[in-house]
Design a protein around this motif. Structure first.
Motif, PDB file in Angstrom:
ATOM      1  N   GLN A  34       0.837  -1.200   0.000  1.00  0.00           N
ATOM      2  CA  GLN A  34       0.000   0.000   0.000  1.00  0.00           C
ATOM      3  C   GLN A  34       0.870   1.247   0.000  1.00  0.00           C
ATOM      4  O   GLN A  34       1.640   1.490   0.938  1.00  0.00           O
ATOM      5  CB  GLN A  34      -0.899   0.002   1.239  1.00  0.00           C
ATOM      6  N   GLU A  35       0.769   2.028  -1.070  1.00  0.00           N
ATOM      7  CA  GLU A  35       1.501   3.298  -1.137  1.00  0.00           C
ATOM      8  C   GLU A  35       0.573   4.383  -1.668  1.00  0.00           C
ATOM      9  O   GLU A  35      -0.218   4.916  -0.932  1.00  0.00           O
ATOM     10  CB  GLU A  35       2.748   3.149  -2.019  1.00  0.00           C
ATOM     11  N   GLY A  36       0.670   4.681  -2.969  1.00  0.00           N
ATOM     12  CA  GLY A  36      -0.111   5.776  -3.527  1.00  0.00           C
ATOM     13  C   GLY A  36      -1.477   5.360  -4.039  1.00  0.00           C
ATOM     14  O   GLY A  36      -1.922   4.225  -3.852  1.00  0.00           O
ATOM     15  N   ASP A  37      -2.160   6.305  -4.733  1.00  0.00           N
ATOM     16  CA  ASP A  37      -3.526   6.048  -5.189  1.00  0.00           C
ATOM     17  C   ASP A  37      -3.585   5.478  -6.602  1.00  0.00           C
ATOM     18  O   ASP A  37      -4.669   5.364  -7.173  1.00  0.00           O
ATOM     19  CB  ASP A  37      -4.380   7.316  -5.077  1.00  0.00           C
ATOM     20  N   THR A  38      -2.410   5.126  -7.168  1.00  0.00           N
ATOM     21  CA  THR A  38      -2.375   4.330  -8.397  1.00  0.00           C
ATOM     22  C   THR A  38      -1.989   2.910  -8.007  1.00  0.00           C
ATOM     23  O   THR A  38      -1.002   2.705  -7.296  1.00  0.00           O
ATOM     24  CB  THR A  38      -1.359   4.883  -9.408  1.00  0.00           C
ATOM     25  N   LEU A  39      -2.785   1.942  -8.452  1.00  0.00           N
ATOM     26  CA  LEU A  39      -2.517   0.536  -8.145  1.00  0.00           C
ATOM     27  C   LEU A  39      -2.038  -0.180  -9.393  1.00  0.00           C
ATOM     28  O   LEU A  39      -2.702  -0.144 -10.434  1.00  0.00           O
ATOM     29  CB  LEU A  39      -3.787  -0.151  -7.627  1.00  0.00           C
ATOM     30  N   LEU A  40      -0.892  -0.840  -9.284  1.00  0.00           N
ATOM     31  CA  LEU A  40      -0.381  -1.686 -10.358  1.00  0.00           C
ATOM     32  C   LEU A  40      -0.629  -3.140  -9.980  1.00  0.00           C
ATOM     33  O   LEU A  40      -0.192  -3.596  -8.924  1.00  0.00           O
ATOM     34  CB  LEU A  40       1.120  -1.440 -10.559  1.00  0.00           C
ATOM     35  N   VAL A  41      -1.342  -3.865 -10.837  1.00  0.00           N
ATOM     36  CA  VAL A  41      -1.616  -5.288 -10.625  1.00  0.00           C
ATOM     37  C   VAL A  41      -0.760  -6.067 -11.622  1.00  0.00           C
ATOM     38  O   VAL A  41      -0.965  -5.955 -12.834  1.00  0.00           O
ATOM     39  CB  VAL A  41      -3.103  -5.622 -10.841  1.00  0.00           C
TER      40      VAL A  41
END
Length: 311
Positions: A48-55
């Motif tokens: 969990q870091e920023g508001d862009t999620l890389l899957v």
């Protein structure tokens, strides 16, 4: 030491490395999100870091043994962009088809997990991981997708031309199984593939729609992502995709300087020129490659193909 003892030592070392790697992943998950097993066939790491999620989708064995830092595909987005990461790592099921994984994505979607991020990007390299990235993007409508040489499907009716994965056709592809259909809800999909490879082209042609960008990379074979990885281009690709600026022209421009210095690509180009009887062109490629790579095999080829040697 006997061969049996050597083999036992190798297995012990491998097991120790795998255990240490899992402990490290568990530590990252414990401190920044979670690290858990999904059924028998998959591991997942969430940071969990920023508001862009890389899957991202990858194989655990490849990450553990082939990656120098032992970190999953896309982890640099956490380090350099402060994005969040959900890494799906396969153990035995390379096609990400287990019922447990399907249920995991269904559960995330139903819980609104993907909705909590401003932007979601799915990433997968290769036939299976690329397929998974496209297919599972349906769990997050409006997502962006970057895939390299993905399989569209394994159903014989639409993939009868592909004889590479015959044993995998028996798997259940009823859910998250038809990648070209499932990308319908994506906002932007970029498919990198080699148009000179008939199988990759036949799969890529099934991905259609105004949101789809087909990015042809000639003579890169079944793994055009190799140049992305080894050229350190992944973050440039992801940044451009996140701004919806990853056009086919942009892909070609980013790859061009990398492959012009890549020994594997240049060697394939040289061999193709020779097979086609283009010996003067082959000489120019060999001479150029000898300069930029410093490899003796190119120098030897250039010497043998030089116009003044009577060839």
């Amino acid at each position: 030491m006997s061969m049996i003892e050597q083999d036992q030592d190798t297995r012990t070392t491998t097991a120790q490395k795998q255990a240490a790697w899992r402990d490290r992943m568990a530590g990252i998950g414990r401190d920044h999100g979670f690290f858990t097993r999904i059924g028998d066939d998959h591991l997942t790491l969430f940071v969990q870091e920023g508001d862009t999620l890389l899957v991202s989708f990858d194989r655990a064995a490849r990450i553990c043994h082939d990656e120098a830092d032992g970190l999953p595909l896309g982890f640099e987005a956490v380090q350099r962009k402060e994005w969040s990461l959900l890494s799906i790592m396969s153990l035995g099921d390379r096609w990400y088809r287990s019922a447990d994984l399907v249920a995991f994505f269904d559960g995330l979607a139903q819980a609104g997990f993907f909705d909590s991020f401003a932007q979601v990007i799915f990433l997968g390299f290769g036939p299976a991981a690329g397929h998974a990235a496209c297919a599972y993007s349906a769990a997050a409508p409006g997502a962006l997708v970057l895939a390299s040489a993905p399989a569209a499907t394994l159903t014989p009716e639409r993939a009868g031309f592909d004889r590479r994965f015959l044993a995998e056709r028996k798997r259940d592809f009823s859910r998250y199984g038809d990648a070209p259909q499932l990308i319908a809800t994506a906002r932007d999909v970029v498919i990198a593939y080699d148009p000179t490879d008939a199988i990759s082209t036949a799969h890529a042609a099934q991905f259609r729609g105004p949101q789809v960008t087909l990015a042809p990379l000639r003579f890169t074979g079944t793994a055009p992502d190799r140049l992305i990885r080894e050229g350190g281009l992944l973050m440039q690709f992801l940044r451009a995709l996140s701004h919806q600026r990853l056009t086919s022209a942009r892909v070609a421009a980013l790859i061009r300087p990398v492959r012009r210095a890549d020994a594997g690509y240049l060697w394939d180009l040289l061999q193709r020129a020779q097979r086609q009887g283009q010996f003067n062109r082959a000489w120019r490629i060999a001479d150029y490659a000898a300069d930029v790579t410093g490899e003796a095999r190119f120098a030897a080829q250039a010497a043998g193909l030089a116009p003044d040697n009577g060839s």
